[in-house]
Design a protein around this motif. Structure first.
Motif, short mmCIF file in Angstrom:
data_model
loop_
_atom_site.label_atom_id
_atom_site.label_comp_id
_atom_site.label_asym_id
_atom_site.label_seq_id
_atom_site.Cartn_x
_atom_site.Cartn_y
_atom_site.Cartn_z
N VAL A 68 2.25 -7.43 12.09
CA VAL A 68 2.89 -6.73 10.97
C VAL A 68 1.85 -6.47 9.89
O VAL A 68 0.95 -7.28 9.67
CB VAL A 68 4.08 -7.55 10.39
CG1 VAL A 68 3.61 -8.82 9.70
CG2 VAL A 68 4.94 -6.71 9.46
N ALA A 69 1.96 -5.32 9.26
CA ALA A 69 1.15 -5.02 8.08
C ALA A 69 1.94 -5.45 6.86
O ALA A 69 3.17 -5.49 6.88
CB ALA A 69 0.84 -3.53 8.02
N SER A 116 1.80 -2.92 -4.42
CA SER A 116 1.26 -1.91 -5.34
C SER A 116 -0.12 -2.26 -5.86
O SER A 116 -0.82 -1.41 -6.39
CB SER A 116 2.23 -1.72 -6.51
OG SER A 116 2.38 -2.95 -7.21
N ARG A 117 -0.55 -3.52 -5.67
CA ARG A 117 -1.85 -3.94 -6.19
C ARG A 117 -2.98 -3.80 -5.18
O ARG A 117 -4.13 -4.00 -5.51
CB ARG A 117 -1.76 -5.38 -6.69
CG ARG A 117 -0.78 -5.53 -7.85
CD ARG A 117 -0.64 -6.96 -8.35
NE ARG A 117 -0.33 -7.93 -7.32
CZ ARG A 117 0.86 -8.17 -6.80
NH1 ARG A 117 1.90 -7.47 -7.23
NH2 ARG A 117 1.05 -9.08 -5.89
N GLY A 118 -2.67 -3.50 -3.94
CA GLY A 118 -3.68 -3.29 -2.92
C GLY A 118 -3.93 -4.50 -2.05
O GLY A 118 -3.50 -5.62 -2.37
N GLU A 140 -0.44 3.31 1.49
CA GLU A 140 -0.50 4.53 2.30
C GLU A 140 -0.70 4.21 3.77
O GLU A 140 -0.07 4.81 4.64
CB GLU A 140 -1.62 5.45 1.78
CG GLU A 140 -1.37 6.03 0.41
CD GLU A 140 -1.53 5.03 -0.74
OE1 GLU A 140 -2.20 3.98 -0.56
OE2 GLU A 140 -0.96 5.30 -1.81
N ASP A 141 -1.59 3.27 4.08
CA ASP A 141 -1.83 2.90 5.48
C ASP A 141 -0.63 2.16 6.08
O ASP A 141 -0.28 2.37 7.24
CB ASP A 141 -3.10 2.06 5.61
CG ASP A 141 -4.36 2.87 5.41
OD1 ASP A 141 -4.31 4.12 5.55
OD2 ASP A 141 -5.42 2.27 5.10
N LEU A 161 4.92 8.86 0.70
CA LEU A 161 4.79 9.52 2.00
C LEU A 161 5.57 10.83 1.94
O LEU A 161 6.72 10.85 1.49
CB LEU A 161 5.34 8.61 3.10
CG LEU A 161 5.12 9.04 4.55
CD1 LEU A 161 3.62 9.01 4.89
CD2 LEU A 161 5.86 8.11 5.49
N SER A 162 4.96 11.91 2.43
CA SER A 162 5.62 13.21 2.31
C SER A 162 6.67 13.45 3.39
O SER A 162 7.58 14.24 3.19
CB SER A 162 4.58 14.33 2.35
OG SER A 162 3.86 14.28 3.57
N ASN A 163 6.55 12.77 4.54
CA ASN A 163 7.49 13.03 5.63
C ASN A 163 7.96 11.71 6.24
O ASN A 163 7.16 10.98 6.83
CB ASN A 163 6.80 13.89 6.70
CG ASN A 163 7.74 14.27 7.82
OD1 ASN A 163 8.93 13.94 7.80
ND2 ASN A 163 7.20 14.96 8.81
#
Length: 195
Positions: free
Chosen positions: A26-27, A31-33, A54-55, A78-80
């Protein structure tokens, strides 16, 4: 299937612990990276990978373990969302019924993630209880699962079982899902299924 948990607070860390215990990759992102959660991920083991938001959103199944109002920020990242399963593991503490406009909280979430198949689950236990092994006295802690998409509900129900819980599928959000989305889960906490 690939999985990502968005949120590294008490609920996100508890869920990541279950993935690690079961050896399911699992990833995890916040928000902090990834640097902010690197130590937590390292302590949990090699199956938990810290990523950028994003990843992490490239996963097939995205589990929202953020404060309820933060789901819109995740949705905009994410756009889609087509083809993805979004698991709503959030609760609406401090969110008024007026803000929800009479809808189940998961219906509000679904409107922010167009094209995604949204499933409500993993939200009914307090974080401390959620973090514990779901195997109890020869049984397993119950975890309710609800979605307007039957295939997504079944798929996430399997994941819930793989994490060690006893999934109970409730059907559509407008029916059984309201039970776990609007406070009913507080009454149904810590149920144990035997057999």
């Amino acid at each position: 299937m690939t999985y990502a948990i968005i949120g590294s607070g008490n609920v996100g860390a508890a869920l990541a612990g279950h993935f690690a215990r079961c050896g399911i990759p699992v990833a995890i992102a916040n928000s902090r990276g990834p640097d902010a959660i690197a130590e937590v991920a390292k302590a949990l083991g090699p199956s938990v990978t810290p990523l950028t938001l994003e990843d992490a959103l490239l996963a097939d199944v995205v589990i929202l373990a953020v404060p309820f109002r933060a789901h819109t920020t995740v949705a905009r990242a994410l756009s889609n969302w087509s083809g993805k399963i979004v698991v709503d593991a959030m609760n609406t503490y401090g969110v008024s019924q007026e803000e929800l406009k009479g809808q189940a909280s998961t219906e509000v979430v679904a409107s922010a993630f167009p094209g995604a198949k949204v499933v409500k689950t993993l939200n009914q236990l307090p974080a401390k209880l959620l973090a514990q092994d779901p195997a109890v006295n020869g049984g397993r802690r119950v975890m309710f699962v609800s979605s307007n998409d039957e295939a997504a509900e079944t798929s996430v129900g399997k994941l819930v079982a793989d994490l060690g819980f006893a999934p109970i599928l409730l059907g559509k959000v407008s029916e059984g899902g309201r039970l776990i989305g609007m406070g009913g889960a507080l009454i149904l906490q810590n149920l144990i299924k035997h057999g």
